[in-house]
Design a protein around this motif. Structure first.
Motif, short mmCIF file in Angstrom:
data_model
loop_
_atom_site.label_atom_id
_atom_site.label_comp_id
_atom_site.label_asym_id
_atom_site.label_seq_id
_atom_site.Cartn_x
_atom_site.Cartn_y
_atom_site.Cartn_z
N SER A 151 0.89 -1.18 0.13
CA SER A 151 0.16 0.16 0.17
C SER A 151 1.00 1.36 0.01
CB SER A 151 -0.97 -0.17 1.15
OG SER A 151 -0.14 -0.06 2.46
N ALA A 152 1.94 1.14 0.73
CA ALA A 152 2.87 2.39 0.60
C ALA A 152 3.61 2.72 -0.88
CB ALA A 152 4.19 1.90 1.45
N ALA A 153 3.42 1.71 -1.82
CA ALA A 153 3.92 2.01 -2.95
C ALA A 153 2.75 2.56 -3.83
CB ALA A 153 4.35 0.46 -3.70
N ASP A 154 1.70 2.56 -3.43
CA ASP A 154 0.44 3.15 -3.99
C ASP A 154 0.49 4.64 -4.02
OD1 ASP A 154 -1.84 3.48 -5.47
OD2 ASP A 154 -3.01 2.11 -4.50
N HIS A 155 1.19 5.40 -4.63
CA HIS A 155 1.33 6.86 -4.74
C HIS A 155 0.12 7.49 -4.86
CE1 HIS A 155 5.62 5.52 -4.68
NE2 HIS A 155 5.81 6.66 -4.04
N ASP A 156 -0.51 7.06 -5.95
CA ASP A 156 -1.90 7.59 -6.30
C ASP A 156 -2.97 7.57 -5.29
OD1 ASP A 156 -0.66 8.28 -9.02
OD2 ASP A 156 -1.78 6.27 -9.77
N LYS A 157 -2.99 6.50 -4.57
CA LYS A 157 -4.02 6.30 -3.65
C LYS A 157 -3.54 7.33 -2.27
CE LYS A 157 -6.00 3.02 -0.55
NZ LYS A 157 -6.06 1.43 0.04
N PHE A 158 -2.29 7.53 -2.22
CA PHE A 158 -1.91 8.22 -1.11
C PHE A 158 -2.16 10.05 -1.50
CE2 PHE A 158 1.55 11.35 -0.28
CZ PHE A 158 1.41 11.71 1.23
N PHE A 159 -1.88 10.49 -2.55
CA PHE A 159 -2.53 11.51 -2.80
C PHE A 159 -3.90 11.80 -2.74
CE2 PHE A 159 1.84 11.66 -4.66
CZ PHE A 159 2.43 12.84 -4.00
N GLN B 153 -6.00 10.24 -0.87
CA GLN B 153 -6.25 10.41 0.62
C GLN B 153 -5.93 11.54 1.27
OE1 GLN B 153 -4.80 7.07 2.72
NE2 GLN B 153 -6.21 5.36 1.57
N LEU B 154 -4.92 12.17 0.72
CA LEU B 154 -4.05 13.55 1.41
C LEU B 154 -5.25 14.54 1.02
CD1 LEU B 154 -2.11 14.68 3.02
CD2 LEU B 154 -0.88 14.97 0.66
N GLU B 155 -5.51 14.50 -0.46
CA GLU B 155 -6.42 15.65 -0.66
C GLU B 155 -7.69 15.76 -0.30
OE1 GLU B 155 -6.75 15.41 -5.12
OE2 GLU B 155 -4.39 15.81 -5.16
N GLY B 156 -8.44 14.39 0.09
CA GLY B 156 -9.69 14.08 0.53
C GLY B 156 -9.86 14.17 2.19
N SER B 157 -8.67 14.23 2.82
CA SER B 157 -8.90 14.36 4.18
C SER B 157 -8.60 15.64 4.91
CB SER B 157 -7.67 13.27 4.86
OG SER B 157 -7.48 13.30 6.11
N ASP B 158 -9.33 15.71 6.15
CA ASP B 158 -9.68 16.93 6.70
C ASP B 158 -8.07 17.26 7.74
OD1 ASP B 158 -11.97 17.73 5.82
OD2 ASP B 158 -13.07 16.88 7.42
N VAL C 284 -0.15 11.66 6.18
CA VAL C 284 1.13 11.49 5.88
C VAL C 284 2.04 10.67 7.02
CG1 VAL C 284 3.39 12.97 6.11
CG2 VAL C 284 1.16 13.72 4.98
N ALA C 285 1.39 10.88 8.28
CA ALA C 285 2.11 10.19 9.44
C ALA C 285 1.98 8.63 9.12
CB ALA C 285 1.65 10.66 10.81
N ASP C 286 0.59 8.10 8.71
CA ASP C 286 0.38 6.61 8.59
C ASP C 286 1.37 6.18 7.28
OD1 ASP C 286 -0.94 4.23 8.54
OD2 ASP C 286 -2.33 5.00 6.93
N TYR C 287 1.32 7.01 6.28
CA TYR C 287 2.21 6.32 5.04
C TYR C 287 3.71 6.49 5.24
CZ TYR C 287 -1.52 5.57 1.82
OH TYR C 287 -2.66 4.85 1.00
N PHE C 288 3.92 7.48 6.31
CA PHE C 288 5.45 7.48 6.81
C PHE C 288 5.86 6.18 7.50
CE2 PHE C 288 8.96 8.52 9.41
CZ PHE C 288 9.83 9.43 8.49
N GLY C 289 4.85 5.77 8.26
CA GLY C 289 5.24 4.63 9.08
C GLY C 289 5.26 3.41 7.99
N ARG C 290 4.45 3.40 7.15
CA ARG C 290 4.54 2.31 5.76
C ARG C 290 5.85 2.40 5.20
NH1 ARG C 290 -1.59 2.44 3.43
NH2 ARG C 290 -2.72 2.41 5.82
N GLY C 291 6.48 3.55 5.11
CA GLY C 291 7.77 3.33 4.47
C GLY C 291 7.75 4.13 3.05
N ILE C 292 6.44 4.87 2.66
CA ILE C 292 6.39 5.38 1.39
C ILE C 292 7.54 6.25 1.19
CG2 ILE C 292 4.84 7.07 1.99
CD1 ILE C 292 3.47 6.72 -0.59
#
Length: 257
Positions: free
Chosen positions: A219-227, A229-234, A240-248
């Motif tokens: 899931s960390a490698a899925d950069h599109d999903k990351f962006f 979630q980032l745009e849609g999150s309050d 960012v902290a969640d994906y940082f922990g995953r190693g993205i």
């Protein structure tokens, strides 16, 4: 009645043509057009109607409370009671951050700080509590990491003595040939069968850890999903902290290692 044969769209047009507000409100709600119900109360400057609408329908569309707060914040009148009511539901559902609440209400010169003082105090108390919990969790994880690092160092540099007298599988007296694992479980060779490479007692837990690790890395490698979630999150920081922990954010080689 509820079984009357009529076309709701046609009836709604007639209500609007003849300015039959109660009929339009009934049809809006019957057609599940809850935002239209709220907008009609706002257009009529009906503060009590706005609160009643949100109280009755807010469980279906919680965002109605956010719109109500924006509405009361834009009024040039004292809407203190209405704002307090809206803040209760916004806080309960965590619909807006405290900063956005203050920015929304800043447009109303009639509102004083006392209206949001208790709300802000509760938010600060809650954030402080969460911060202390995070600090405690960080301390716990640091201790566990240090302990595991020391254990790994010991495994690499020191000999481990196995002194078990019973087989972990059958609990009978341990005799040769025996197999000892670094997790300190020991078995008769006959009790292991084909599973000599892994400790059968720890295999399930180890498998879950490896599957979780592979899932997080994938899931960390899925950069599109990351962006997305980032745009849609309050709360972008949590994403960012969640994906940082995953190693993205680590280089690919580091993640593979």
């Amino acid at each position: 009645g509820g079984s009357a044969a009529y076309d709701p769209d046609h009836a709604l047009v007639l209500c609007q043509m003849h300015e039959f507000r109660l009929g339009a409100l009934y049809l809006y709600e019957r057609m599940h057009l809850y935002q239209e119900v709220l907008a009609a109360h706002m257009a009529a400057d009906d503060h009590l109607g706005v609160l009643e609408c949100c109280t009755r329908l807010g469980h279906v569309e919680p965002e109605m409370w956010v719109e109500a707060l924006s509405y009361f914040g834009s009024r040039q009148a004292d809407c203190s009671r209405e704002v307090r009511e809206a803040l209760v539901h916004i806080e309960r559902g965590k619909l807006l951050s405290p900063l956005l609440v203050l920015q929304t209400l800043a447009a109303n010169p009639k509102l004083s700080l006392s209206v949001v003082k208790d709300y802000i105090a509760r938010c600060i108390t809650e954030e402080t509590r969460l911060l202390e919990e995070d600090r405690a969790a960080i301390g716990k994880y640091q201790e566990e990491t240090s302990r595991m690092s020391a254990e790994v160092t010991e495994l690499r540099t020191s000999a481990r003595i196995f002194q078990h007298s019973k087989c972990t599988a059958c609990t009978a007296a341990l005799d040769l040939p025996a197999v000892h694992f670094m997790c300190m479980h020991s078995f008769h060779a006959r009790c292991l069968g084909d599973a000599e490479q892994d400790c059968p007692k720890c295999a399930a837990d180890n498998r879950n850890v490896l599957e979780t690790k592979r899932g997080l890395e994938g899931s960390a490698a899925d950069h599109d999903k990351f962006f997305q979630q980032l745009e849609g999150s309050d709360d972008g920081f949590s994403v960012v902290a969640d994906y940082f922990g995953r190693g993205i954010f680590l280089p690919p080689r580091t993640r593979e290692e």
